[in-house]
Design an enzyme around this catalytic site. Structure first.
Site, PDB file in Angstrom:
ATOM      1  N   ASP A 190       0.915  -1.117   0.065  1.00 48.14           N
ATOM      2  CA  ASP A 190       0.093  -0.115  -0.163  1.00 48.14           C
ATOM      3  C   ASP A 190       0.999   1.315   0.115  1.00 48.14           C
ATOM      4  O   ASP A 190       0.343   2.338  -0.168  1.00 48.14           O
ATOM      5  CB  ASP A 190      -0.751  -0.130   1.140  1.00 48.14           C
ATOM      6  CG  ASP A 190      -1.891   1.179   1.241  1.00 48.14           C
ATOM      7  OD1 ASP A 190      -2.407   1.333  -0.011  1.00 48.14           O
ATOM      8  OD2 ASP A 190      -2.372   1.695   2.338  1.00 48.14           O
TER       9      ASP A 190
ATOM     10  N   SER B 185      -7.906   5.652  -0.223  1.00 51.12           N
ATOM     11  CA  SER B 185      -7.727   4.449  -0.857  1.00 51.12           C
ATOM     12  C   SER B 185      -9.225   3.973  -0.932  1.00 51.12           C
ATOM     13  O   SER B 185      -9.875   4.066   0.246  1.00 51.12           O
ATOM     14  CB  SER B 185      -6.996   3.451  -0.107  1.00 51.12           C
ATOM     15  OG  SER B 185      -5.445   3.758  -0.273  1.00 51.12           O
TER      16      SER B 185
ATOM     17  N   GLN C 155      -4.719  -0.861  -7.432  1.00 52.14           N
ATOM     18  CA  GLN C 155      -5.675  -0.127  -6.230  1.00 52.14           C
ATOM     19  C   GLN C 155      -6.441   1.101  -6.932  1.00 52.14           C
ATOM     20  O   GLN C 155      -5.830   1.789  -7.941  1.00 52.14           O
ATOM     21  CB  GLN C 155      -4.668   0.571  -5.269  1.00 52.14           C
ATOM     22  CG  GLN C 155      -5.338   1.137  -3.861  1.00 52.14           C
ATOM     23  CD  GLN C 155      -4.483   1.678  -3.004  1.00 52.14           C
ATOM     24  OE1 GLN C 155      -3.788   2.910  -3.169  1.00 52.14           O
ATOM     25  NE2 GLN C 155      -3.983   0.930  -2.078  1.00 52.14           N
TER      26      GLN C 155
END
Length: 289
Positions: A204, A228, A278
């Site tokens: 991440d 996110s 993502q």
């Protein structure tokens, strides 16, 4: 082992409350004001792993629903969706104050034989040619308020060396391709599950910044609200995160207040270890009148 590395390994050692119910610490990750997304993903994966035997995760798909509060623990509830002959599926819900902050599906697979191919690792200089992120942050410490300098310079568990570094206070517009070398020395000697948890945590990092590069934006610009929305990770090869890995990222699209990013994680010898995607919010900051 550094104190920062010890803290991260402790974060991933979640507590079992009941057969399929677990509790994780909220504080101590990359970010102080809300729980770092990679931390919640890694803890959710840790909870799923506590209910699986003799097979490793090959993919996970997570949705971030609410920002996590680092001042309180996170409860992880595991649903044993399926135990098959070669595949196992788990659903995990992360809860704070009675509300979901993340839900995740993870799939686990026995080791099978098949046909192999992969894209080649992008050509770049070795990590020793780039400064560590702690050195880079020291350059900019005078540009942040004094009350935030301790957090900026706080020791982090993951070593990061940026290949395409941009000044966060004056980034300029750039290509969306974004590369870092990263590793955690204290991963040495840990089991394959812990290696997966560490890579899930680190996956991440820096990914959403790829979508900001073409627009000259950064976390410090004050022009953009970022969060996110979802995160997917596929494991392809054994992880040895004590060694340097190249995280090659790109953002093929942004629009409608969102950006889409994807990344490939390679071992230093060129083996494709994992793939990541993502999507995140990338909205203009609303000015108060």
């Amino acid at each position: 082992m550094t104190e920062a590395e010890r803290i991260l390994l402790d974060l991933l050692d979640i507590e079992r409350l009941e057969v399929d119910l677990f509790r994780g610490t909220g504080s101590g990750g990359e970010t102080p004001t809300r729980i770092f997304g990679g931390q919640v993903i890694a803890q959710a994966l840790a909870a799923a792993y506590r209910t699986v035997e003799d097979r490793l995760c090959h993919s996970l798909h997570a949705y971030f629903i609410r920002a996590g509060d680092p001042s309180i623990p996170v409860i992880y509830q595991v649903d044993r969706a399926r135990d098959g002959g070669s595949m196992t599926t788990r659903r995990v819900v992360a809860i704070q104050n009675g509300k979901q902050i993340l839900n995740m599906s993870a799939s686990f697979h026995v080791q099978d034989e098949g046909w192999d191919h992969q894209h080649a690792m992008p050509q770049t200089k070795a990590p020793e040619n780039y400064p560590d992120r702690s050195e880079l942050r020291q350059r900019y410490v005078d540009q942040v308020p004094e009350k935030l300098r301790g957090e900026l310079l706080r020791e982090r568990p993951i070593q990061v060396r940026e290949v395409n570094h941009l000044n966060p206070f004056n980034p300029g517009k750039s290509d969306d391709h974004n590369q870092i070398w990263f590793r955690m020395a204290a991963a040495a000697g840990t089991d394959p599950v812990t290696q997966h948890l560490l890579l899930a945590y680190a996956s991440d990092m820096y990914l959403m910044t790829s979508g900001m590069r073409p627009h000259g934006l950064s976390w410090f610009s004050g022009e953009v609200n970022l969060a996110s929305l979802d995160h997917a990770l596929w494991f392809h090869a054994p992880v040895h995160f004590e060694n340097w890995h190249l995280y090659a990222m790109e953002s093929p699209w942004s629009g409608q207040g969102r950006n889409f990013n994807r990344g490939s994680i390679y071992a230093k010898d060129g083996t494709l270890v994992a793939s990541v995607t993502q999507e995140g919010l990338m909205r203009k900051t609303r000015r108060k009148s």
